[in-house]
Motif scaffolding. Structure first.
Motif, mmCIF file in Angstrom:
data_model
loop_
_atom_site.group_PDB
_atom_site.id
_atom_site.type_symbol
_atom_site.label_atom_id
_atom_site.label_comp_id
_atom_site.label_asym_id
_atom_site.label_seq_id
_atom_site.Cartn_x
_atom_site.Cartn_y
_atom_site.Cartn_z
ATOM 1 N N PHE A 39 -23.397 -17.015 8.845
ATOM 2 C CA PHE A 39 -22.512 -17.623 9.622
ATOM 3 C C PHE A 39 -21.040 -16.962 8.789
ATOM 4 N N ARG A 40 -21.446 -16.885 7.565
ATOM 5 C CA ARG A 40 -20.239 -16.484 6.123
ATOM 6 C C ARG A 40 -19.773 -15.413 6.484
ATOM 7 N N GLU A 41 -21.255 -15.107 6.147
ATOM 8 C CA GLU A 41 -21.301 -13.309 6.178
ATOM 9 C C GLU A 41 -21.034 -12.842 7.387
ATOM 10 N N GLU A 42 -21.084 -12.608 8.620
ATOM 11 C CA GLU A 42 -21.160 -12.223 9.509
ATOM 12 C C GLU A 42 -19.633 -12.265 9.682
ATOM 13 N N MET A 43 -19.261 -13.861 9.785
ATOM 14 C CA MET A 43 -17.630 -13.854 9.367
ATOM 15 C C MET A 43 -17.200 -12.748 9.193
ATOM 16 N N HIS A 44 -16.866 -12.550 7.660
ATOM 17 C CA HIS A 44 -16.510 -11.787 6.848
ATOM 18 C C HIS A 44 -16.557 -9.701 7.750
ATOM 19 N N LEU A 45 -18.036 -10.075 7.835
ATOM 20 C CA LEU A 45 -17.798 -8.469 8.167
ATOM 21 C C LEU A 45 -16.821 -8.562 9.355
ATOM 22 N N ALA A 46 -16.732 -9.793 10.604
ATOM 23 C CA ALA A 46 -16.398 -9.244 11.557
ATOM 24 C C ALA A 46 -14.624 -9.508 10.972
ATOM 25 N N LEU A 90 -13.309 -12.216 10.738
ATOM 26 C CA LEU A 90 -12.426 -13.394 10.796
ATOM 27 C C LEU A 90 -12.296 -14.221 9.538
ATOM 28 N N ASP A 91 -12.525 -13.617 8.686
ATOM 29 C CA ASP A 91 -12.488 -14.671 7.376
ATOM 30 C C ASP A 91 -11.363 -15.142 6.912
ATOM 31 N N ARG A 92 -10.620 -14.262 7.186
ATOM 32 C CA ARG A 92 -9.433 -14.300 6.390
ATOM 33 C C ARG A 92 -7.956 -15.326 7.489
ATOM 34 N N THR A 93 -8.832 -15.238 8.760
ATOM 35 C CA THR A 93 -7.732 -15.287 10.005
ATOM 36 C C THR A 93 -8.058 -16.689 10.486
ATOM 37 N N THR A 94 -9.598 -17.040 10.300
ATOM 38 C CA THR A 94 -9.598 -18.551 11.182
ATOM 39 C C THR A 94 -9.589 -19.836 9.870
ATOM 40 N N TYR A 107 -14.176 -22.317 8.270
ATOM 41 C CA TYR A 107 -15.615 -22.137 9.610
ATOM 42 C C TYR A 107 -17.186 -22.499 8.541
ATOM 43 N N PHE A 108 -17.676 -23.396 9.366
ATOM 44 C CA PHE A 108 -18.658 -23.267 8.796
ATOM 45 C C PHE A 108 -20.252 -23.744 9.965
ATOM 46 N N ALA A 109 -21.420 -23.985 8.950
ATOM 47 C CA ALA A 109 -22.841 -24.160 9.858
ATOM 48 C C ALA A 109 -22.651 -25.941 9.263
ATOM 49 N N ALA A 110 -23.204 -26.451 10.801
ATOM 50 C CA ALA A 110 -23.130 -28.699 10.131
ATOM 51 C C ALA A 110 -24.935 -28.685 10.959
ATOM 52 N N LEU A 111 -25.734 -29.136 9.819
ATOM 53 C CA LEU A 111 -27.705 -29.131 10.755
ATOM 54 C C LEU A 111 -27.880 -30.746 11.387
ATOM 55 N N THR A 112 -27.585 -30.642 12.660
ATOM 56 C CA THR A 112 -27.824 -31.569 12.831
ATOM 57 C C THR A 112 -28.984 -32.247 12.884
ATOM 58 N N ASN A 113 -29.650 -33.491 13.386
ATOM 59 C CA ASN A 113 -30.004 -34.408 12.892
ATOM 60 C C ASN A 113 -31.185 -34.292 14.445
ATOM 61 N N MET A 114 -30.627 -33.166 15.288
ATOM 62 C CA MET A 114 -31.331 -33.180 16.273
ATOM 63 C C MET A 114 -32.551 -32.294 16.468
ATOM 64 N N ARG A 115 -33.121 -32.807 17.373
ATOM 65 C CA ARG A 115 -35.133 -31.664 17.226
ATOM 66 C C ARG A 115 -35.287 -31.483 18.265
ATOM 67 N N SER A 116 -35.686 -30.366 18.969
ATOM 68 C CA SER A 116 -35.761 -30.051 20.092
ATOM 69 C C SER A 116 -37.550 -28.580 20.186
ATOM 70 N N VAL A 117 -37.462 -29.121 21.240
ATOM 71 C CA VAL A 117 -38.919 -27.412 21.996
ATOM 72 C C VAL A 117 -38.233 -26.630 22.157
ATOM 73 N N GLY A 118 -39.054 -25.102 21.191
ATOM 74 C CA GLY A 118 -38.405 -23.615 21.061
ATOM 75 C C GLY A 118 -40.018 -23.708 21.768
ATOM 76 N N VAL A 119 -39.500 -21.592 21.642
ATOM 77 C CA VAL A 119 -40.725 -20.618 21.706
ATOM 78 C C VAL A 119 -40.689 -20.000 20.924
ATOM 79 N N ALA A 125 -15.758 -23.237 13.772
ATOM 80 C CA ALA A 125 -15.240 -22.957 13.448
ATOM 81 C C ALA A 125 -13.708 -22.917 14.063
ATOM 82 N N VAL A 126 -12.724 -23.475 13.703
ATOM 83 C CA VAL A 126 -11.302 -23.673 13.882
ATOM 84 C C VAL A 126 -10.111 -23.354 13.682
ATOM 85 N N GLN A 127 -8.971 -23.209 14.428
ATOM 86 C CA GLN A 127 -8.066 -23.163 14.202
ATOM 87 C C GLN A 127 -6.920 -24.233 13.884
#
Ligand code: XMP
Length: 518
Positions: A424-431, A433-437, A440-452, A467-469
């Motif tokens: 996430f941080r790398e892509e924000m930097h490439l876009a 947005l890293d200096r104007t946001t 921003y960060f990722a958080a790991l929820t404790n929720m697991r769910s089904v996928g494929v 991500a916040v202003q």
């Protein structure tokens, strides 16, 4: 700073005194803030090219209100009075200031203001604009030689000037952002009135700070707790440059850092010959967190473990370095004003290092960034040769990733989070947005769910992106990030990070949510 032109800011107790200084520095003019009581001899010795009077909470007609030596107006040096400073100038030079009556000009907040652009202060500016007012007093009579150069609907004396003598007064606050073109008005005062050359840079600030630190520290020893954040890193770099191996930095890696963060901090300081004590305390912290799921319990456990680590650190420093003379901290100006008063900051700073002073006997605290705002600290960091990634690092909470992994902390969860967060941080930097946001960060929820995935059913974690202003982190709005970018981040995370099959974007503001998840 003998070689630079100097503008003196005389402080009459206004809340924006350092902001004025910062605006002056922004225009490449060296500036010092001194108390209003500074003697005329000292002022003469400083040889300023201009003097700015700040605002203040008093009324000039009160006997006990702060005054200036009238001889100051005989120096042949231009003066700009702001708010109280403007009234004081009028009062001292023979004008009349009274409390505003109902029908005269008591003004607060954003006010439509009309400027005479023939006046040097307003050269090149629009004739009309918003200014930020905050005054209950009124100049009933302006001193001889002064003209009215700006007005509002309520107040004919929004700005006064005696251009011959170089005296200017403004009722509003040009230093705050609410005043349109306020910074340009200050620039006009500096360049059109005081004939500034613009001979000051952050490089000069670096050099003069290094000189001042060397003089103070002599051959003493300095200790600094390095968190890896911008402020403590820049303070460390400045001290490293100034006193080299008389500096010891302790860096506690609690195992709750972002991807590669600990190594990056260590690498950034490898070019200086300082004593860097890195305490790898991952096992201790993760051990203390084992089995805990409640956010408050987790925070308390981390706080308690920090104290145990500091105890251990105290011993280690004693054995490796011996007696410490100074404790250095990366306190910056917003930390100082937060606590209301300049000298209250020391008390707060003690708390910042959590327990350290109990174990280390030092005689004084050094805070070399005390007068700087965040963006100036970053500029100084670049000047000192710290890597951009470190200097532009956004705020990171003391408890680290522990409050970004919901529920129990495990090494596996931390590693999942680190990888996703790094993407996430790398892509924000490439876009870009890293200096104007703001954060921003990722958080790991404790929720697991089904996928494929492929032909397989998965049952894995959902990661949340945030991500916040915000200006002050007391309130915050969620950032309206482009969907294409979110799509890219999401694809990369589910493709590259094992055990994540769902990516969520947090669209709540603060309040009602907080910035962090725990
Ligand atoms: P919240 O979550 O309270 O966050 O809206 C506001 C800002 O404070 C940071 N934060 C912390 N910083 N220790 C810190 O040093 C903490 O315990 C802590 N909790 C939150 C958060 O990252 C945001 O910038």
């Amino acid at each position: 700073m003998e070689n630079h032109q100097l503008v003196l800011v005389l402080d009459f107790g206004g809340q924006y005194n350092q902001l004025i200084a910062r605006r002056v520095r922004e225009h490449n003019v060296y500036c010092e803030v001194k108390p209003y009581k500074t003697s005329i001899e000292e002022i003469k010795a400083l040889n300023p090219i201009g003097i700015i009077f700040t605002g203040g909470p008093n009324s000039v007609y009160e006997e006990k209100s702060p005054k200036c030596d009238p001889a100051l107006f005989e120096l042949g040096v231009p003066v700009l009075g702001i708010c109280y400073g403007c009234q004081l100038m009028a009062h001292t030079l023979g004008g009349e200031v009274t409390a505003a009556q109902e029908d005269t000009a008591r003004e607060y907040g954003k006010t439509e203001t009309f400027y005479n652009t023939d006046c040097k202060l307003f050269k090149g500016l629009p004739e009309q604009g918003i200014s930020w007012m905050s005054h209950g007093d009124y100049m009933a009579k302006v001193p001889e030689g002064f003209e009215l150069v700006a007005h509002t609907d309520m107040c004919p004396t929004a700005a006064i000037a005696d251009e011959k003598r170089g005296f200017y007064g403004v009722q509003y606050h040009p230093e705050v952002n609410h005043t349109e073109n306020g910074s340009l008005m200050l620039k006009n005062f500096l360049y059109e009135v005081c004939h500034a050359k613009g001979d000051w840079t952050m490089g000069d600030y670096k050099n003069s700070s290094i000189k001042a630190i060397r003089e103070k520290v002599g051959d003493g020893k300095v200790l600094l707790a390095l968190s890896g954040g911008v402020d403590s890193s820049v303070a460390a770099a400045l001290l490293a440059e100034a006193v080299g191996n008389q500096l010891t930095c302790v860096f506690v890696d609690h195992g709750l850092m972002r991807k590669n963060e600990g190594d990056e901090v260590e690498a950034a300081f490898s070019k200086w010959d300082i004593n860097l004590i890195r305490m790898n305390e991952e096992d201790a912290f993760l051990g203390a967190l084992k089995g805990l799921t409640d956010p408050e319990d987790k925070r308390k456990a981390i706080g308690a473990q920090f104290i145990r680590t500091f105890e251990k650190m105290g011993k280690q420093i004693g054995e490796q370095v011996g007696k410490i003379d100074y404790l250095a901290q990366g306190t910056i100006y917003p930390d100082v004003i937060e606590s209301g008063k300049d000298d209250a900051a020391v008390i707060k700073s003690h708390h910042n290092v959590g327990g350290l002073p109990d174990f280390v006997d030092f005689k004084e605290i050094i805070e070399p960034l005390r007068r700087l705002f965040k963006d100036e600290v970053r500029q100084l960091g670049i000047e000192l040769g710290l890597p951009e990634e470190l200097v532009w690092r956004q705020p990171f909470p003391g408890p680290g990733l522990a409050i970004r992994v919901i529920g129990e902390i495990t090494e596996e969860k931390l590693s999942i989070l680190r990888e996703a967060d790094a993407i996430f941080r790398e892509e924000m930097h490439l876009a870009g947005l890293d200096r104007t946001t703001s954060q921003y960060f990722a958080a790991l929820t404790n929720m697991r769910s089904v996928g494929v995935m492929g032909d397989e059913r998965t049952y894995d974690y959902a990661i949340a992106l945030r991500a916040v202003q915000t200006q002050d982190f007391m309130t915050a709005t969620w950032s309206r990030i482009d969907w294409e970018l979110l799509d890219k981040v999401s694809s990369r995370i589910v493709g590259e990070v094992k055990h994540i099959n769902r990516v969520l974007y947090d669209i709540t503001s603060k309040p009602t949510a907080t910035v962090e998840f725990e």
